[in-house]
Motif scaffolding. Structure first.
Motif, PDB file in Angstrom:
ATOM      1  N   UNK A 268       0.836  -1.834   0.087  1.00  0.00           N
ATOM      2  CA  UNK A 268       0.254   0.392   0.452  1.00  0.00           C
ATOM      3  C   UNK A 268       1.047   1.239   0.223  1.00  0.00           C
ATOM      4  N   UNK A 269       1.895   0.907   0.531  1.00  0.00           N
ATOM      5  CA  UNK A 269       2.757   1.965   0.950  1.00  0.00           C
ATOM      6  C   UNK A 269       3.507   2.501  -0.344  1.00  0.00           C
ATOM      7  N   UNK A 270       4.248   1.697  -1.115  1.00  0.00           N
ATOM      8  CA  UNK A 270       4.919   1.818  -2.326  1.00  0.00           C
ATOM      9  C   UNK A 270       3.593   2.847  -3.292  1.00  0.00           C
ATOM     10  N   UNK A 271       2.528   1.775  -3.268  1.00  0.00           N
ATOM     11  CA  UNK A 271       1.647   3.145  -4.521  1.00  0.00           C
ATOM     12  C   UNK A 271       1.299   4.563  -4.257  1.00  0.00           C
ATOM     13  N   UNK A 272       1.067   4.008  -2.826  1.00  0.00           N
ATOM     14  CA  UNK A 272       0.437   5.246  -1.940  1.00  0.00           C
ATOM     15  C   UNK A 272       1.982   6.730  -2.316  1.00  0.00           C
ATOM     16  N   UNK A 273       2.735   6.112  -2.270  1.00  0.00           N
ATOM     17  CA  UNK A 273       4.526   7.126  -2.211  1.00  0.00           C
ATOM     18  C   UNK A 273       4.926   6.921  -3.722  1.00  0.00           C
ATOM     19  N   UNK A 274       4.826   6.345  -4.580  1.00  0.00           N
ATOM     20  CA  UNK A 274       5.239   5.717  -5.795  1.00  0.00           C
ATOM     21  C   UNK A 274       7.203   5.438  -5.759  1.00  0.00           C
ATOM     22  N   UNK A 275       6.927   5.071  -4.558  1.00  0.00           N
ATOM     23  CA  UNK A 275       8.917   4.375  -4.015  1.00  0.00           C
ATOM     24  C   UNK A 275       8.782   3.634  -3.990  1.00  0.00           C
ATOM     25  N   UNK A 276      10.065   2.535  -4.086  1.00  0.00           N
ATOM     26  CA  UNK A 276       9.730   1.191  -3.017  1.00  0.00           C
ATOM     27  C   UNK A 276      10.056   1.744  -1.902  1.00  0.00           C
ATOM     28  N   UNK A 277       9.545   1.062  -1.272  1.00  0.00           N
ATOM     29  CA  UNK A 277       9.755   0.993  -0.055  1.00  0.00           C
ATOM     30  C   UNK A 277       9.837  -0.840   0.891  1.00  0.00           C
ATOM     31  N   UNK A 278      11.028  -0.184   1.968  1.00  0.00           N
ATOM     32  CA  UNK A 278      11.484  -1.577   2.444  1.00  0.00           C
ATOM     33  C   UNK A 278      11.321  -1.416   4.353  1.00  0.00           C
ATOM     34  N   UNK A 279      10.804  -2.735   4.633  1.00  0.00           N
ATOM     35  CA  UNK A 279      10.874  -2.696   5.667  1.00  0.00           C
ATOM     36  C   UNK A 279      11.343  -4.547   6.049  1.00  0.00           C
ATOM     37  N   UNK A 280      11.971  -4.275   7.522  1.00  0.00           N
ATOM     38  CA  UNK A 280      13.267  -5.312   7.716  1.00  0.00           C
ATOM     39  C   UNK A 280      12.520  -5.297   8.964  1.00  0.00           C
ATOM     40  N   UNK A 281      12.451  -6.602   9.817  1.00  0.00           N
ATOM     41  CA  UNK A 281      11.698  -6.449  11.181  1.00  0.00           C
ATOM     42  C   UNK A 281      12.798  -6.942  12.112  1.00  0.00           C
ATOM     43  N   UNK A 282      13.100  -6.237  13.034  1.00  0.00           N
ATOM     44  CA  UNK A 282      13.749  -5.988  13.703  1.00  0.00           C
ATOM     45  C   UNK A 282      13.642  -7.758  14.882  1.00  0.00           C
ATOM     46  N   UNK A 283      14.864  -7.997  15.614  1.00  0.00           N
ATOM     47  CA  UNK A 283      14.655  -9.014  16.352  1.00  0.00           C
ATOM     48  C   UNK A 283      13.707  -9.362  17.450  1.00  0.00           C
ATOM     49  N   UNK A 284      13.753  -7.690  17.266  1.00  0.00           N
ATOM     50  CA  UNK A 284      12.880  -7.330  18.941  1.00  0.00           C
ATOM     51  C   UNK A 284      11.255  -7.856  18.220  1.00  0.00           C
ATOM     52  N   UNK A 285      11.130  -6.953  17.649  1.00  0.00           N
ATOM     53  CA  UNK A 285       9.730  -7.206  16.229  1.00  0.00           C
ATOM     54  C   UNK A 285       9.405  -8.909  15.809  1.00  0.00           C
ATOM     55  N   UNK A 286      10.357  -9.220  16.282  1.00  0.00           N
ATOM     56  CA  UNK A 286       9.695 -11.128  15.759  1.00  0.00           C
ATOM     57  C   UNK A 286       9.604 -11.417  16.689  1.00  0.00           C
ATOM     58  N   UNK A 287      10.015 -11.789  18.105  1.00  0.00           N
ATOM     59  CA  UNK A 287       9.425 -11.652  18.766  1.00  0.00           C
ATOM     60  C   UNK A 287       8.063 -12.078  19.666  1.00  0.00           C
ATOM     61  N   UNK A 288       7.957 -10.461  18.895  1.00  0.00           N
ATOM     62  CA  UNK A 288       6.671  -9.832  19.736  1.00  0.00           C
ATOM     63  C   UNK A 288       5.852 -10.046  18.593  1.00  0.00           C
ATOM     64  N   UNK A 289       5.715  -9.934  17.507  1.00  0.00           N
ATOM     65  CA  UNK A 289       4.328  -9.344  16.577  1.00  0.00           C
ATOM     66  C   UNK A 289       4.936 -11.107  15.345  1.00  0.00           C
ATOM     67  N   UNK A 290       4.983 -11.927  15.141  1.00  0.00           N
ATOM     68  CA  UNK A 290       5.857 -12.709  13.982  1.00  0.00           C
ATOM     69  C   UNK A 290       4.839 -14.006  15.081  1.00  0.00           C
ATOM     70  N   UNK A 291       3.825 -14.806  14.646  1.00  0.00           N
ATOM     71  CA  UNK A 291       3.057 -15.978  15.374  1.00  0.00           C
ATOM     72  C   UNK A 291       4.324 -16.580  15.739  1.00  0.00           C
ATOM     73  N   UNK A 292       3.513 -17.208  17.075  1.00  0.00           N
ATOM     74  CA  UNK A 292       4.309 -18.435  17.641  1.00  0.00           C
ATOM     75  C   UNK A 292       3.695 -19.498  17.916  1.00  0.00           C
ATOM     76  N   UNK A 293       4.582 -20.819  18.321  1.00  0.00           N
ATOM     77  CA  UNK A 293       3.788 -21.819  18.445  1.00  0.00           C
ATOM     78  C   UNK A 293       3.134 -22.113  19.721  1.00  0.00           C
ATOM     79  N   UNK A 294       2.748 -23.707  19.726  1.00  0.00           N
ATOM     80  CA  UNK A 294       1.734 -24.246  20.548  1.00  0.00           C
ATOM     81  C   UNK A 294       1.041 -23.723  21.328  1.00  0.00           C
TER      82      UNK A 294
END
Length: 776
Positions: A268-294
């Motif tokens: 959505x941001x790429x279409x809105x701004x007309x610019x390529x946009x990159x997001x790299x998840x931090x390790x803290x974000x990974x713990x907080x927001x990527x799914x957990x198991x079990x």
């Protein structure tokens, strides 16, 4: 034309090193974060520090005034973007409308609230720190059993309680069987939250070309085509105008079998701004927001006769779903129910699942996805039953196994097990460890005051997902094979390997079927603009389903090769072997390269045959496959510190026909490592306010190499009748078989102290407390 066909060595069954490895170990592979596009911007996401709160206001002025910040977006800007999709469907399922940015409230720590776009990733981070959000903090609930209690805080106030769904499955006369049982054993067993912790965190790069009205999303994903379909729907973009490219993936383990808010948000941001946009998840974000198991709390009951015959199994499963549904969140615990009988003949079962919302990140598929929980439960209960009956744990298992002559076997949960000889791997493992000798060693150790334990597990799993009616998004798979004019081979596979080694095993299949050099085959995947539609990689399906599609495509191609060969040799009787077509009568032959060249030159064509040399096949499996095996673990518990040392680990796995034993060993070793992680070290812990206390590697322990035992890996081979390759799948086997074997071993070690059960992880602190109580 030559008249000699030399025999080529067959590669199936050979331990060939992976084609993928040189680029991976030399650092020359390309991951999303390696990609740089002209004019590329960077995104940083502002996330909620609270598990439950209303958003009173968001002030973005200071962030927008930061030099280099080009845009800041909040939930109001994306309110019309489609919700994060849930592919699972269950009767009465409550599905929250989860926006890609929070609207008026947040319901887990890490919930995306706003996004800052800047010319530099560090400026984006600085800008995110300047976004001020005023929250009205609300009570939260992070424990699934507390979430079920009367008066618990509502995760979603539109519903009167936190129950997302109830699911019931039953077979046989359950009440009668338990009432008449000579022995009933009961136990509460937990499978704690785990954090997948792939080496590469999630990563997204989106580029929009306004002239073509075409959007490209590069993502670290396991399901490129499904990602395209679902994100196109979220953004309202025509699917044929959205390209998804999955470059190298640094581990997924199921956590990237999903469509996340950030993937649609970057598009959505790429279409809105007309610019390529990159997001790299931090390790803290990974713990907080990527799914957990079990995230299970299981209440088991097992009924039996005094001779050890298991007559009934009853389960109440409380599943911590988290705050909303990711792609398969509600479906995962149903897999635990499907495999709750394990390898045993018992036909009387009753299962009730309660799916519970909590103010935590969602749970979803993580290596094994429901099957480790099922195996851990039934294998712990079988050991406890053996202790109750004073029977040997191996003897009890052998007594209750489904026998080889009973296959295909209709299980109590409605599955049809394809093939098996369940006693074979257990007996092999017992022989390897010299089981009776080990028991004698244990008696001597106990006489010396040492706590030595011997534990085992025998597991079965449902793999090769799978028949389409049983899956949320189709269970078939696709493959295309193209022979180039020079005779080189290009394979396009709909699966999306990211460590499973299919670039190697698929090359082995092609080399054997076409009689070509292994290095003359290239396997491409992960680009929806190049590869025909496929389902993806998960559930140990890559080779069992994707490899079978490849096999059938090769059969179609071989038929076409023979037609062209017959034409070139001017005969109606040809044989194709070792990369050449030969006339049965004269022995004259033509090479595959000659045939391919002629097919593209097309000076003359066989009747009813098109030019070129390409075949595409979509294969729908008639059933799942069911690998199985036995793991035996020898442990010793330090009586002073509570530290558990694994002295010996033996794994005997049966994954059907083995195509590459080196790759199979790697899969087993990796799976066991994650199983040991759950058994001894890993635990995703939230406090009562929904704060993740284990949000980084300082607090969340995963096994280091020094914590790993030497794994003695052996196999039996029972081919599956489901596919012509005879393969079953092995990517999750190690994880599934491991945890009950480890826990059974430690409980066995401590059984003289009266220890009956321990929940994972078996941390030194937990064991030390048991030892103090036992000595007291």
């Amino acid at each position: 034309m030559a008249s000699v066909i030399t025999e080529q060595e067959k590669l199936i069954g050979k331990g060939i090193k992976r084609k993928e490895d040189p680029r991976l170990i030399t650092g020359t592979a390309t991951y999303v974060d390696d990609m740089q596009l002209p004019g590329m911007h960077h995104a940083c996401i502002v996330r909620s520090p609270y598990a439950a709160a209303n958003i009173k206001s968001i002030d973005i002025k200071a962030a927008l005034e930061t030099p280099g910040v080009v845009a800041v977006y909040t939930g109001a800007a994306v309110k019309d973007v489609g919700p994060v999709p849930c592919g699972a469907s269950l009767p009465g399922l409550r599905v929250p409308h989860h926006h890609i940015l929070a609207q008026d409230r947040v319901y887990f720590v890490g919930h995306p609230v706003a996004v800052v776009v800047a010319t530099d990733r560090y400026i984006a981070r600085d800008g995110a720190d300047l976004v001020e959000v005023d929250y009205d903090v609300l009570p939260a609930v992070a424990d699934p059993e507390k979430a079920l209690a009367d008066g618990a805080p509502a995760v979603h106030p539109q519903w009167p309680d936190n129950v997302a769904f109830n699911f019931h499955q039953e077979n046989g006369e359950v009440e009668k069987v338990f009432a008449e049982a000579e022995v009933v054993v009961k136990q509460r067993i937990t499978s704690q939250r785990l954090i997948p912790s792939s080496m590469e965190t999630r990563a997204v790069l989106a580029e929009y070309r306004s002239g073509e009205k075409a959007l490209t999303i590069y993502s670290s994903s396991q399901i490129p085509h499904l990602l395209r379909t679902l994100v196109a729907g979220m953004l309202g973009v025509p699917e044929h105008k959205l390209r998804v490219v999955v470059p190298e993936v640094g581990g997924g383990f199921g956590s990237k079998l999903n469509v996340y808010a950030e993937e649609a948000l970057m598009g959505w941001i790429a279409m809105k701004t007309g610019k390529p946009v990159k997001w790299i998840e931090s390790r803290r974000e990974n713990f907080l927001t990527t799914i957990h198991g079990r995230g299970h709390v299981d209440y088991y009951e097992i009924a039996a006769k005094k001779d050890g015959t298991i007559t009934g199994i009853r389960l109440k499963l409380i599943q911590d779903l988290g705050a909303y549904h990711q792609l398969l969140t509600p479906a995962i615990p149903t897999l635990s129910v499907l495999m709750m009988p394990g390898l045993y003949r018992c036909q009387t079962i009753c299962a009730d699942i309660v799916g519970v919302f909590t103010n935590c990140v969602p749970t979803d598929a993580y290596r094994g996805a429901g099957r480790p929980e099922a195996t851990h439960g039934i294998e712990r209960m079988v050991d406890m039953l053996a202790a109750e009956l004073k029977m040997d744990a191996a003897e009890l298992r052998l007594k209750n196994f489904i026998q080889p002559g009973e296959f295909p076997f209709a299980s109590a949960t409605g599955l049809t097990y394809d093939s098996g000889d369940y006693a074979k791997p257990l007996k092999k493992a017992l022989d390897i460890v010299n089981y009776m000798g080990l028991r004698e060693q244990q008696r001597k150790a106990r006489a010396e005051g040492r706590w030595m334990g011997i534990g085992m597990s025998t597991y079965g799993e449902i793999c090769a997902f799978g028949p389409s009616p049983a899956t949320p998004a189709g269970g078939w798979e696709s493959a295309s094979v193209r022979i180039e004019p020079s005779g080189k081979i290009t394979v396009h596979t709909g699966v999306s390997p990211h460590g499973q080694g299919e670039e190697t095993t698929f090359s082995q299949i092609v080399a054997d079927e076409l009689g070509v050099d292994f290095n003359d085959v290239v396997v491409l995947h992960g680009d929806t603009a190049i590869v025909q539609y496929g389902i993806g990689t998960f559930g140990s399906r890559g080779t069992a389903v994707g490899g079978t599609a490849l096999y059938f495509a090769l059969q179609e191609l071989k038929a076409k090769i023979k037609r062209f060969g017959a034409m070139l040799l001017d005969t109606d009787s040809v044989v194709y072997e070792e990369g050449r077509c030969a006339c049965r009568k004269t022995g004259n032959s033509v090479s595959l390269a000659e045939i391919a060249g002629a097919s593209y030159r097309a000076m003359k064509l066989p009747p009813g045959t098109e030019p070129g040399m390409m075949a595409t096949y979509f294969w729908e499996p008639p059933n799942f496959t069911f690998p199985f095996g036995a793991h035996i673990v020898v442990t010793e518990v330090d009586k002073e510190t509570g530290v558990v040392t694994i002295q010996r680990y033996v794994a005997v796995d049966d994954c059907g026909k083995i195509l590459n034993p080196l790759i199979v060993a790697g899969q087993v070793h990796g799976g066991v490592a994650q199983g040991i992680g759950q058994s001894l070290y890993e635990h995703g812990i939230y406090d009562d306010n929904g704060q993740l206390l284990t949000g980084e590697f300082m607090d969340y322990a995963i096994p280091k190499i020094t914590m790993m035992p030497w794994i003695e890996s052996e196999h039996t081979e029972t081919p599956s009748p489901v596919n012509p390759l005879g393969v079953k799948g092995v990517g999750e086997a190690g994880t599934i078989g491991c945890s009950p074997a480890v826990v059974n071993s430690v409980v066995d070690a401590l059984s003289p102290l009266g220890v009956r059960h321990l929940d994972m992880p078996l941390s030194p602190e937990k064991i030390w407390k048991v030892l103090q109580g036992g000595q007291a």
